[in-house]
Design a protein around this motif. Structure first.
Motif, mmCIF file in Angstrom:
data_model
loop_
_atom_site.group_PDB
_atom_site.id
_atom_site.type_symbol
_atom_site.label_atom_id
_atom_site.label_comp_id
_atom_site.label_asym_id
_atom_site.label_seq_id
_atom_site.Cartn_x
_atom_site.Cartn_y
_atom_site.Cartn_z
ATOM 1 N N THR A 231 0.818 -0.950 -0.207
ATOM 2 C CA THR A 231 -0.052 0.289 -0.050
ATOM 3 C C THR A 231 1.109 0.841 -0.115
ATOM 4 N N ARG A 232 1.832 1.356 0.262
ATOM 5 C CA ARG A 232 2.874 2.579 0.123
ATOM 6 C C ARG A 232 4.128 1.864 -0.378
ATOM 7 N N CYS A 233 5.155 3.135 -0.879
ATOM 8 C CA CYS A 233 6.645 3.346 -0.899
ATOM 9 C C CYS A 233 7.340 2.052 0.051
ATOM 10 N N VAL A 234 8.271 1.194 -0.269
ATOM 11 C CA VAL A 234 9.262 -0.010 0.906
ATOM 12 C C VAL A 234 10.531 0.366 0.719
ATOM 13 N N ARG A 235 10.675 0.793 0.922
ATOM 14 C CA ARG A 235 12.688 0.740 1.354
ATOM 15 C C ARG A 235 13.693 0.103 2.141
ATOM 16 N N GLY A 236 13.909 -1.067 1.401
ATOM 17 C CA GLY A 236 14.467 -1.771 2.461
ATOM 18 C C GLY A 236 16.530 -2.144 1.810
ATOM 19 N N LEU A 237 17.101 -2.506 3.324
ATOM 20 C CA LEU A 237 18.661 -2.734 3.671
ATOM 21 C C LEU A 237 18.395 -4.545 4.285
ATOM 22 N N VAL A 238 19.474 -4.840 2.668
ATOM 23 C CA VAL A 238 18.932 -6.401 2.955
ATOM 24 C C VAL A 238 20.707 -6.625 3.406
ATOM 25 N N ARG A 239 21.218 -6.867 4.464
ATOM 26 C CA ARG A 239 22.933 -6.802 4.640
ATOM 27 C C ARG A 239 23.251 -5.555 3.735
ATOM 28 N N GLY A 240 23.123 -5.044 4.329
ATOM 29 C CA GLY A 240 24.105 -3.475 4.179
ATOM 30 C C GLY A 240 23.470 -3.425 2.617
ATOM 31 N N THR A 241 22.490 -3.749 1.961
ATOM 32 C CA THR A 241 22.503 -3.075 0.444
ATOM 33 C C THR A 241 21.473 -2.700 0.074
ATOM 34 N N SER A 242 20.415 -1.615 -0.550
ATOM 35 C CA SER A 242 19.780 -0.978 -0.338
ATOM 36 C C SER A 242 18.220 -1.688 -1.871
ATOM 37 N N VAL A 243 17.265 -2.122 -1.391
ATOM 38 C CA VAL A 243 16.511 -1.918 -2.539
ATOM 39 C C VAL A 243 14.991 -1.625 -2.100
ATOM 40 N N TYR A 244 14.054 -0.681 -3.081
ATOM 41 C CA TYR A 244 12.752 -0.557 -2.840
ATOM 42 C C TYR A 244 11.892 -0.958 -3.416
ATOM 43 N N LEU A 245 10.918 -0.451 -3.635
ATOM 44 C CA LEU A 245 9.648 -1.319 -3.732
ATOM 45 C C LEU A 245 8.311 -0.159 -3.569
ATOM 46 N N VAL A 246 8.352 -0.147 -5.174
ATOM 47 C CA VAL A 246 6.922 0.889 -5.774
ATOM 48 C C VAL A 246 5.738 0.964 -5.966
ATOM 49 N N PRO A 247 4.453 0.572 -5.204
ATOM 50 C CA PRO A 247 3.413 0.285 -6.282
ATOM 51 C C PRO A 247 2.117 1.146 -6.780
ATOM 52 N N ARG A 248 2.015 0.578 -8.058
ATOM 53 C CA ARG A 248 0.714 0.987 -8.674
ATOM 54 C C ARG A 248 -0.196 0.966 -8.287
ATOM 55 N N ALA A 249 -0.916 1.631 -8.462
ATOM 56 C CA ALA A 249 -3.140 1.418 -8.492
ATOM 57 C C ALA A 249 -3.143 -0.248 -9.292
ATOM 58 N N ASP A 250 -2.857 0.199 -10.936
ATOM 59 C CA ASP A 250 -2.700 -1.361 -10.913
ATOM 60 C C ASP A 250 -2.355 -2.735 -11.349
ATOM 61 N N GLY A 251 -1.629 -2.589 -9.233
ATOM 62 C CA GLY A 251 -0.714 -3.616 -9.238
ATOM 63 C C GLY A 251 0.561 -3.652 -9.972
ATOM 64 N N GLU A 252 1.252 -3.038 -10.961
ATOM 65 C CA GLU A 252 2.161 -2.917 -10.461
ATOM 66 C C GLU A 252 3.023 -2.232 -9.657
ATOM 67 N N ILE A 253 4.397 -3.366 -9.965
ATOM 68 C CA ILE A 253 5.672 -2.740 -8.655
ATOM 69 C C ILE A 253 6.713 -2.165 -9.224
ATOM 70 N N THR A 254 7.399 -1.813 -9.317
ATOM 71 C CA THR A 254 8.941 -1.048 -9.368
ATOM 72 C C THR A 254 10.042 -1.411 -8.396
ATOM 73 N N VAL A 255 10.619 -2.558 -8.971
ATOM 74 C CA VAL A 255 11.947 -3.119 -8.340
ATOM 75 C C VAL A 255 13.225 -2.944 -8.560
ATOM 76 N N GLY A 256 14.121 -1.234 -7.453
ATOM 77 C CA GLY A 256 15.402 -0.773 -8.343
ATOM 78 C C GLY A 256 15.843 -0.599 -6.811
ATOM 79 N N ALA A 257 17.191 0.105 -6.682
ATOM 80 C CA ALA A 257 17.099 0.113 -8.434
ATOM 81 C C ALA A 257 19.197 -0.102 -8.181
#
Length: 364
Positions: A231-257
């Protein structure tokens, strides 16, 4: 003879052209494929608080000022183009995979609080209450409620529609340099202009203006599934590495970067995609069930101090480039500032930090 020619058809250049045309000036945009570069690959996070770094307080100030402009900018653009931009205001949730990652977020929260920025510290359970699809291993996180996000491809579509309705000329082609009274294209034609705006992003160096802007590669992927997985942007740290997941209203999720210093290399690599999926899966295991829609690599325009270059470099030339990760976020502030410069008004004082003269004593 155009009043203004904007070189570069990314979100920054198109925003400047649109706002300039609104002031009644005759405007042209020079670009071989408007909206097909970094703007097409962007995730659209308007997140100056959750993206703050310890050495980037000037970027934070710029980002927060431009973030405040985004709701009105989006409303104006949506009205001008009749396009829904999918602007979301649910905030950004930054989460930590393990205790070391949580320690980094805790230090970041203390830094933000020292700047007077309110952030909410959350336990792992509180993070999962906000986003039930998060993995049980998530140790904790931070919530930046004021962050927004938008669909940059819809923004590009809206800007192109608004420009067409405003009578802005779109000149297909690539600029090879500036000449007295205009812009020369690689095919030899000169587009006449009283003033020129350089918004060429990662390709700015090709114009020979002496601005220290380099390409920074970023690989990104788009997945699709049922709406509401996040339901919202999720930014994560995974063992020191950054990743983000950005959801759209149509079900698309952008993963980067990714962030890679590889010049103008725009290859999508197996390693880059594997790293993104690996880290995103650790935080949101359900993404492995989603359909792969697209892999892409884009080139961010980086500068030595990670601040954009906004200001006059010649009496008739204004630079608006070098926005690195913040092109979408900083588009409204940049557009307003450049329009002020073009019309003889006083731009926002905060843009002084972006003046081209900070490099090489102002000699370009």
């Amino acid at each position: 003879m155009y009043d203004v020619v904007v070189i570069g058809g990314g979100v920054v250049g198109l925003s400047i052209a649109w706002r300039t045309a609104e002031r009644g000036l005759a405007v042209a945009v020079v670009d071989p494929g408007p909206g097909s570069g970094a703007s097409h690959a962007a995730a659209g996070m308007l997140a100056p608080i959750s993206e703050v770094a310890y050495t980037e307080e000037p970027s934070l100030r710029l980002g927060r000022e431009s973030l405040a402009l985004w709701p009105a900018f989006a409303a104006d653009l949506s009205a001008a183009a009749a396009v829904d931009l999918d602007l979301r205001a649910d905030g950004t949730l930054a989460v930590a995979y393990d205790s070391d990652d949580l320690a980094v977020l805790t230090d970041l929260a203390a830094f933000e609080e020292s700047l007077g920025i309110a952030v909410e510290r959350l336990t792992g359970r509180e993070c999962r209450r906000l986003e039930p699809m998060l993995a049980p291993v998530v140790r904790g996180g931070l919530l930046a409620r004021d962050d927004l996000w938008v669909n940059p491809r819809r923004v590009v579509r809206a800007l192109l529609t608004a420009l067409a309705r405003a009578g802005v000329a779109m000149v297909p082609g690539r600029a090879s340099g500036l000449v007295d009274g205009g812009v020369r294209l690689t095919r030899g034609e000169v587009v006449p202009a009283r003033q020129t705006v350089v918004a060429t992003g990662a390709w700015t160096a090709e114009l020979g203006l002496g601005l220290p802007i380099r390409p920074v590669k970023g690989q990104i992927m788009r997945l699709r599934g049922p709406a509401g997985l996040l339901t919202r942007c999720v930014r994560g740290l995974v063992r020191g590495t950054s990743v983000y997941l950005v959801p759209r209203a149509d079900g698309e999720i952008t993963v980067g970067a990714t962030q890679e210093e590889l010049g103008f290399d725009t290859r999508v690599t197996a390693g880059g995609m594997w790293e993104l999926l690996r880290d995103a899966r650790e935080l949101v295991p359900g993404i492995t069930e989603l359909e792969i829609v697209e892999f892409q690599a884009g080139l961010r325009p980086g500068t030595p101090d990670n601040l954009p270059v906004i200001g006059r470099i010649r009496p008739d030339v204004v630079a608006a480039t070098g926005h690195h990760r913040g092109g979408i976020l900083l588009a409204p502030l940049t557009a307003d500032g450049v329009v002020a410069m073009l019309t003889g008004e006083q731009p926002s004082q905060i843009l002084k930090e972006c003046d081209p003269g900070r490099f090489d004593g102002g000699n370009h």
